[in-house]
Enzyme design. Structure first.
Site, PDB file in Angstrom:
ATOM      1  N   LYS A 198      45.876  21.967  63.032  1.00  0.00           N
ATOM      2  CA  LYS A 198      46.588  20.934  63.779  1.00  0.00           C
ATOM      3  C   LYS A 198      48.075  21.264  63.737  1.00  0.00           C
ATOM      4  O   LYS A 198      48.657  21.385  62.662  1.00  0.00           O
ATOM      5  CB  LYS A 198      46.329  19.560  63.161  1.00  0.00           C
ATOM      6  CG  LYS A 198      47.220  18.444  63.725  1.00  0.00           C
ATOM      7  CD  LYS A 198      46.960  17.098  63.051  1.00  0.00           C
ATOM      8  CE  LYS A 198      47.969  16.041  63.501  1.00  0.00           C
ATOM      9  NZ  LYS A 198      47.812  14.748  62.813  1.00  0.00           N
ATOM     10  N   ASP A 224      53.589  17.287  60.322  1.00  0.00           N
ATOM     11  CA  ASP A 224      52.262  17.056  60.898  1.00  0.00           C
ATOM     12  C   ASP A 224      51.664  18.326  61.510  1.00  0.00           C
ATOM     13  O   ASP A 224      50.621  18.287  62.142  1.00  0.00           O
ATOM     14  CB  ASP A 224      52.338  15.921  61.930  1.00  0.00           C
ATOM     15  CG  ASP A 224      51.038  15.133  62.033  1.00  0.00           C
ATOM     16  OD1 ASP A 224      50.202  15.248  61.121  1.00  0.00           O
ATOM     17  OD2 ASP A 224      50.863  14.411  63.032  1.00  0.00           O
ATOM     18  N   LYS A 258      55.023   4.636  65.494  1.00  0.00           N
ATOM     19  CA  LYS A 258      55.078   4.352  64.059  1.00  0.00           C
ATOM     20  C   LYS A 258      56.360   3.586  63.736  1.00  0.00           C
ATOM     21  O   LYS A 258      57.336   3.672  64.481  1.00  0.00           O
ATOM     22  CB  LYS A 258      55.113   5.669  63.275  1.00  0.00           C
ATOM     23  CG  LYS A 258      53.856   6.500  63.322  1.00  0.00           C
ATOM     24  CD  LYS A 258      54.085   7.812  62.555  1.00  0.00           C
ATOM     25  CE  LYS A 258      52.969   8.819  62.775  1.00  0.00           C
ATOM     26  NZ  LYS A 258      51.723   8.488  62.078  1.00  0.00           N
ATOM     27  N   ASP A 271      48.352   7.084  68.119  1.00  0.00           N
ATOM     28  CA  ASP A 271      48.750   7.699  66.849  1.00  0.00           C
ATOM     29  C   ASP A 271      47.574   8.445  66.205  1.00  0.00           C
ATOM     30  O   ASP A 271      47.758   9.151  65.219  1.00  0.00           O
ATOM     31  CB  ASP A 271      49.310   6.625  65.900  1.00  0.00           C
ATOM     32  CG  ASP A 271      50.087   7.229  64.737  1.00  0.00           C
ATOM     33  OD1 ASP A 271      50.350   8.465  64.769  1.00  0.00           O
ATOM     34  OD2 ASP A 271      50.424   6.486  63.802  1.00  0.00           O
ATOM     35  N   ARG A 314      43.119  14.417  66.204  1.00  0.00           N
ATOM     36  CA  ARG A 314      41.737  14.752  66.556  1.00  0.00           C
ATOM     37  C   ARG A 314      41.610  15.148  68.018  1.00  0.00           C
ATOM     38  O   ARG A 314      40.748  15.931  68.397  1.00  0.00           O
ATOM     39  CB  ARG A 314      40.813  13.588  66.168  1.00  0.00           C
ATOM     40  CG  ARG A 314      41.058  12.316  66.907  1.00  0.00           C
ATOM     41  CD  ARG A 314      40.502  11.098  66.173  1.00  0.00           C
ATOM     42  NE  ARG A 314      41.318  10.743  65.001  1.00  0.00           N
ATOM     43  CZ  ARG A 314      41.080   9.692  64.218  1.00  0.00           C
ATOM     44  NH1 ARG A 314      40.039   8.916  64.444  1.00  0.00           N
ATOM     45  NH2 ARG A 314      41.861   9.432  63.195  1.00  0.00           N
ATOM     46  N   ASP A 371      55.151  13.885  65.071  1.00  0.00           N
ATOM     47  CA  ASP A 371      54.256  12.794  65.440  1.00  0.00           C
ATOM     48  C   ASP A 371      54.986  11.455  65.313  1.00  0.00           C
ATOM     49  O   ASP A 371      55.145  10.924  64.222  1.00  0.00           O
ATOM     50  CB  ASP A 371      53.010  12.808  64.535  1.00  0.00           C
ATOM     51  CG  ASP A 371      52.031  11.701  64.912  1.00  0.00           C
ATOM     52  OD1 ASP A 371      52.184  11.119  66.001  1.00  0.00           O
ATOM     53  OD2 ASP A 371      51.109  11.443  64.110  1.00  0.00           O
TER      54      ASP A 371
END
Ligand code: MN
Ligand code: ZN
Length: 500
Positions: free
Chosen positions: A263, A286, A275, A345, A349, A268
């Site tokens: 990833k 991230d 966030k 968020d 995936r 992010d």
């Protein structure tokens, strides 16, 4: 720093370090030194506190009869328990002590305690690796010197019986240290410096080591239908990339390469599901899963590993803007299935499902391991002690758990179960990307989603959220990026290489 394996210490070496197992018996080099300084070392060993436990240090200042200004005794602990990883952490403890004392050069007399499985050459090589890991720093943004920020070590001489053998033994641990440093650098870089295109530029440097580096741009990904990954990148002014590294240290065989997928969310923000401010402060990290893949590929190429390995990193920035993907958007994934996307968020995936499917369908690998700072849920369950492991293949899972234990990057296996799949059913698309209640078993639901995009290949998913930074110094690294899982993956590959 310069590391040299030598047969004799330099006559004017200012700092001499010695090794002691927990029986506290002096080896031949230490005993000779003890005689030269009138038994000062033996007397110092009477110090009630010092037990020569692993990484324990006793410092002798200005011993008479010697030119050296200090002798450092480094405890190795029990000879039976002195694995390569313990040797690395003892080397790190020595480096930490030297840094604290502002010593920049040292000479380590490598006496090999009886009962230690590693031979002298490998013991020296692993100690040197640990010194490098602890001596790492990321200082390119400092413009001022500060008293409380010691200069890094510049030189370490290791005195051994056969310098050439130690030199040879150090090839692999030195390559590992280089790989870890590379992964740490990428993770430490601020997000204004490291974004998908500049990440690719860093990767291109690996072509000099014989790695084939490709980067798919947004048009190429669109043609392949990678709309889940592309959705995540839509809100950013920085376009996404898919980085593909191929290392052929062995001829590609029928069984397919070992594949590693990372990833690479370079920042992010959470996207439209933004966030809170302080929840974003670590989000440059991230992309630590992608950094681990890069560090691994570099280590393999540096040491000329005899394997065929593929590394794929999905690179995006997750940002809020007028072009961002929105909660309840539906797109078609590369695998052809439609996905309803809710919490923006939960972007990791979405990046991974297209990267995994691309890797599985293009390379038909014999196994795929993905790494991602994926969920808060895994941190809530396992804290700082373990990272999460999910696998479709029991032997792959067992292998990774054992390797993690050996390198002290430890994992706990968590459930992949089809009952989690039912929570991913969407009323309006083939699937949705998280469960209704994303507070409940989110790590397991993320894994259940990813599983559907690996095309049936043996697969393990490592949720390494929370492992990307260490809050304070520890024996194998200073505070900051850890390079977590580079050692794990390298050891995994090495065991495959030797057929163990
Ligand atoms: Mn996120
Ligand atoms: Zn994320």
């Amino acid at each position: 720093m310069k590391i040299a394996f030598v047969s004799k210490p330099a006559a004017d070496a200012p700092v001499l370090a010695l090794l002691l197992a927990d029986d506290r018996k002096l080896g031949t080099r230490a005993a000779a030194l003890d005689r030269a300084c009138g038994g000062a070392i033996t007397r110092a060993l009477g110090s009630p506190r010092f037990k020569a436990k692993k990484g324990e240090i006793l410092d002798l200042i200005a011993p008479t009869g010697l030119k050296a200004r200090r002798i450092v005794l480094l405890g190795l602990g029990s000879p039976k328990e002195l694995t390569f990883q313990v040797a690395r952490s003892c080397g790190g403890a020595l480096a930490a002590h030297l840094l604290a004392e502002r010593e920049v050069k040292a000479t380590l007399l490598v006496d090999h305690p009886t009962g230690v499985k590693l031979d002298e050459a490998h013991l020296a090589a692993e100690l040197a690796c640990g010194v490098r890991l602890r001596n790492y720093r990321f200082d390119r943004f400092f413009t001022e010197k500060k008293e409380d920020r010691p200069d890094p070590l510049t030189g370490l001489d290791l005195v051994v019986s056969q310098p050439a053998a130690a030199e040879k033994a150090s090839k692999r641990p030195a390559a590992i240290a280089t790989g870890v440093e590379f992964a740490r650098d990428l993770t430490n870089e601020p997000p204004n410096e490291l974004y998908p295109e500049s990440f690719v530029a860093r990767a291109k440097a690996l072509t000099a080591l014989g790695i084939k580096v490709e980067a798919l741009d947004e048009r190429q990904m669109a043609r392949l239908g990678m709309n889940a990954l592309l959705s995540v990148g839509k809100g950013s002014a920085r376009p996404p990339r898919l980085l593909v590294l191929q290392y052929e240290g062995a001829r590609p065989g029928k069984a397919g390469p070992l594949a590693f997928v990372g990833k690479g969310v370079c920042f992010d923000s959470g996207g439209l599901c933004l966030k809170r401010g302080n929840a974003m402060f670590d989000m440059k990290g991230d992309m630590a899963g992608g950094a681990a893949v890069m560090g691994l590929m570099r280590a393999l190429a540096e040491r000329k590993a005899k394997v065929h390995a593929v590394g794929v990193v999905g690179l995006v920035e997750n940002m809020p803007s007028g072009t961002s993907f929105k909660p309840s958007d539906i797109v078609k994934t590369m695998a052809g299935r439609t996905i309803e996307m809710l919490d923006t968020d939960a972007e990791g995936r979405l990046v991974l499902i297209d990267a995994l499917y691309y890797t599985a369908s293009r390379f038909k690998p014999r196994s795929i391991i993905d790494l991602a700072t994926l969920t808060y849920s895994v941190q809530a369950a396992l804290g700082t002690v373990f990272a999460g492991l999910f696998a479709t293949d029991d032997s792959l899972a067992q292998e990774l758990l054992a390797v993690g234990q050996a390198v002290n990057e430890r994992f706990w296996r968590l459930p992949l179960d089809k009952d989690y799949d039912t929570h991913l059913e969407s009323k309006i698309a083939d699937i949705k990307h998280h469960a209704e209640d994303s507070e409940s078993a989110d790590a397991a639901h993320a894994a259940a989603l990813l599983k559907q995009f690996v095309d049936g290949r043996p697969w393990a998913h490592l949720d390494i959220a929370g492992k990307e930074f260490r809050p304070k110094d520890d024996p194998i690294g200073p505070a900051g990026a850890t390079g977590f899982a580079v050692q794990l993956l390298e050891e995994f590959v090495a065991r495959r290489e030797s057929g163990n």
